[in-house]
Write a protein that holds these residues in place. Structure first.
Motif, PDB file in Angstrom:
ATOM      1  N   ILE A  45       0.819  -1.212   0.000  1.00  0.00           N
ATOM      2  CA  ILE A  45       0.000   0.000   0.000  1.00  0.00           C
ATOM      3  C   ILE A  45       0.852   1.260   0.000  1.00  0.00           C
ATOM      4  CG2 ILE A  45      -0.202   0.148   2.512  1.00  0.00           C
ATOM      5  CD1 ILE A  45      -3.171   0.959   2.034  1.00  0.00           C
ATOM      6  N   LYS A  46       2.088   1.175   0.517  1.00  0.00           N
ATOM      7  CA  LYS A  46       2.974   2.345   0.505  1.00  0.00           C
ATOM      8  C   LYS A  46       3.339   2.754  -0.912  1.00  0.00           C
ATOM      9  CE  LYS A  46       5.049   1.352   5.023  1.00  0.00           C
ATOM     10  NZ  LYS A  46       6.305   1.049   5.753  1.00  0.00           N
ATOM     11  N   LYS A  92       0.188   4.831  -4.572  1.00  0.00           N
ATOM     12  CA  LYS A  92      -0.058   3.725  -3.652  1.00  0.00           C
ATOM     13  C   LYS A  92      -0.104   2.412  -4.434  1.00  0.00           C
ATOM     14  CE  LYS A  92      -2.567   6.490  -0.236  1.00  0.00           C
ATOM     15  NZ  LYS A  92      -1.510   6.390   0.782  1.00  0.00           N
ATOM     16  N   TYR A 109      -3.963  -0.882  -2.186  1.00  0.00           N
ATOM     17  CA  TYR A 109      -4.808   0.288  -1.938  1.00  0.00           C
ATOM     18  C   TYR A 109      -6.116   0.213  -2.724  1.00  0.00           C
ATOM     19  CZ  TYR A 109      -6.239   5.218  -2.274  1.00  0.00           C
ATOM     20  OH  TYR A 109      -6.940   6.395  -2.263  1.00  0.00           O
TER      21      TYR A 109
END
Length: 267
Positions: free
Chosen positions: A139-140, A146, A150
């Motif tokens: 997700i980072k 993202k 995400y």
């Protein structure tokens, strides 16, 4: 009467033939680095300059030399080359699908697939470098975007590093993967090529024709346009972002086709 301030000079397009740029336009200056299997001494430095000359660098300047253990030396050489690049012979692989926002990806999956799109990702073989697969899936994310975790309409299974090909096939079958993403960073002795072709063959043996998940590989040393030779559906190179991958998955698996299917036309 005041003089009108001059605007920026118009940009000129390069001609079909170009040379490297170093200190001045067209001087042909380049910098290369390499390692020789020689201990660091004057003979090794001479060998480095000889190699540079055979590469077409004249004159060549040795700007850095450092021992890499007792038997190897790393060099950086700077010099001028006479080679020209013909832009007319450069092959460019353009992106064949539009870039979508996360909201557009989710909407397309929800509307056309009417279920979550399942993605399995891994680093296979002995490759323990998860930075690539994590940049796309986590997700980072990467480069301000993202990762696929995400996206609400995507189910992401990240198997991590050093995954055996049979285990990857089994996991893809278990979760009903629509797409399998494989990252390969280790390239010594063409390990990424061997691993990819092995993976492709295993999936095509394990799944019936027409039911093989979309096979996507990525890594800094893959050549664009090599997907067919590797037996996969798509190859992504360095700098690929999660948004590009998500948009490609929609293009291939979700978005309705508008062009006629040439295979279907012959049936």
């Amino acid at each position: 009467m005041s003089a009108t301030p001059a605007g920026p000079a118009p940009r000129t397009e390069p001609g079909p033939l170009v040379r490297p740029y170093g200190d001045t336009t067209g001087d042909g200056m380049v910098q290369v680095s390499f390692t020789l299997p020689l201990p660091h001494d004057k003979r090794a430095e001479g060998a480095a300059l000889q190699l540079a000359a055979k590469m077409g660098m004249s004159p060549a300047l040795l700007v850095h030399a450092k021992a890499m253990g007792p038997d190897f030396t790393f060099f950086v050489v700077y010099g001028s080359v006479t080679h020209l690049v013909d832009l007319r012979e450069v092959t460019v692989h353009e992106r064949e699908f539009p870039l979508l926002t996360p909201a557009e990806v989710n909407q397309a999956v929800r509307t056309h697939l009417q279920r979550k799109l399942v993605v399995v990702g891994a680093c296979i073989g002995t490759d323990a470098h998860t930075v690539g697969i994590d940049a796309i899936l986590n997700i980072k994310g990467f480069a301000g975007e993202k990762g696929l975790e995400y996206y609400r309409e995507l189910t992401v299974v990240n198997l991590g590093a050093q995954v055996l090909v049979p285990d990857l096939v089994a996991a893809a079958r278990e979760v009903g993967a629509d797409a399998v993403l494989v990252s390969q960073v280790v390239t010594q002795r063409d390990a990424h090529i061997h691993n990819t072709t092995t993976m492709s063959a295993a999936f095509r043996e394990a799944f019936p024709a027409g039911e093989v998940p979309l096979l996507v590989v990525g890594g800094p040393r893959f050549e664009e346009g090599s997907a067919a030779a590797l037996g996969v559906d798509r190859v992504f190179g360095r700098g690929t972002t999660p948004g590009e991958v998500a948009s490609y998955l929609v293009h291939e698996l979700v978005a309705p086709r508008t062009a006629p299917d040439p295979e279907g036309a012959r049936r």
